[in-house]
Design a protein around this motif. Structure first.
Motif, short mmCIF file in Angstrom:
data_model
loop_
_atom_site.label_atom_id
_atom_site.label_comp_id
_atom_site.label_asym_id
_atom_site.label_seq_id
_atom_site.Cartn_x
_atom_site.Cartn_y
_atom_site.Cartn_z
N ILE A 56 -57.39 9.04 -15.01
CA ILE A 56 -58.58 9.27 -15.38
C ILE A 56 -58.95 9.74 -16.62
CG2 ILE A 56 -60.35 11.06 -14.65
CD1 ILE A 56 -59.98 9.57 -12.24
N GLU A 58 -62.51 11.31 -18.13
CA GLU A 58 -63.91 11.51 -17.85
C GLU A 58 -64.89 11.19 -19.31
OE1 GLU A 58 -64.92 11.60 -15.01
OE2 GLU A 58 -63.55 12.63 -13.51
N LYS B 99 -62.18 11.84 -7.43
CA LYS B 99 -62.72 12.89 -8.36
C LYS B 99 -62.85 14.35 -7.97
CE LYS B 99 -66.97 10.35 -9.59
NZ LYS B 99 -66.87 10.56 -11.27
#
Lengths: 114, 112
Positions: A56, A58, B99
């Motif tokens: 990930i 962001e 997430k």
């Protein structure tokens, strides 16, 4: 040992400097995280590494560059930062990057950009 | 996108139970609910997590509504050391798009 260590505790750097933050865990965790936290706000996730691969990002500006040299270590390389990047930078780890695992957080590095 | 909503602050007296609410009306079926707390000048600390059923551990209990659109963290007997910011978090895994959605946190004050 359920500890995540972060160095340094405090860092002051100029906008033209290059510095690195370091994070270490010896719990055999395969997921590691970088967060940024401004005063009186929740931590904001920046990066996640899972099995030493970046999973990930962001949408973090390229002046922040993460690195995971091995399963116990996580670095955050800093270059040409802005004053608004001043914040507490938190590292965390968990057994895996899935929903049900708890994260262990380090105490953070307090970064000031002048 | 899912989100969590928490009261900005709450107050309790020492030795009394505390119920900290969290709304997550857009939760998906596979989202876990996590709670962390952060004491002043420290990194966040895990408190508890759950999926559908109520959960208990040595620190707290987590009560999850039947429709999962809200949950409550229960501290059974507050102590002065429980004064902290409590964060409700959704750990979302919808369609391999993982997430972590943090609430803004509830600042808990404990009166002696």
């Amino acid at each position: 040992d359920t500890e995540v260590t972060q160095t340094p505790k405090h860092l002051v750097m100029g906008m033209t400097n290059k510095k690195s933050l370091k994070c270490e865990q010896h719990m055999g965790h395969r997921a590691m995280y970088w967060y940024k936290q401004k005063a009186k706000k929740p931590p904001e996730l920046m990066f996640v590494y899972s099995y030493e691969k970046l999973s990930i990002n962001e949408s973090v500006p390229s002046r922040f560059s993460p690195e995971c040299p091995n399963s116990s270590l996580l670095n955050l390389h800093l270059h040409a930062l802005q004053p608004e990047d001043s914040a507490l930078y938190l590292c965390a780890s968990s057994q895996d990057w899935v929903n049900g695992y708890e994260q262990y957080f380090g105490p953070g590095t307090r970064l000031t950009v002048t | 996108d899912a989100k969590t909503t928490q009261p900005n602050s709450m107050e309790s007296n020492e030795e009394e139970p505390v119920h900290l609410p969290c709304n997550h009306s857009t939760i998906s079926g596979t989202d876990y609910i996590h709670w962390y707390r952060q004491l002043p000048s420290q990194g966040p600390e895990y408190v508890i997590h759950g999926l559908t059923s109520n959960v208990n551990n040595r620190m707290a209990s987590l009560a999850i509504a039947e429709d999962r659109k809200s949950s409550t963290l229960i501290l059974h007997r507050a102590t002065l050391r429980d004064a902290a910011v409590y964060y409700c978090i959704l750990a979302s895994n919808a369609g391999n798009n993982r997430k972590l959605i943090w609430g803004l946190g509830t600042s808990l004050a404990v009166n002696p």
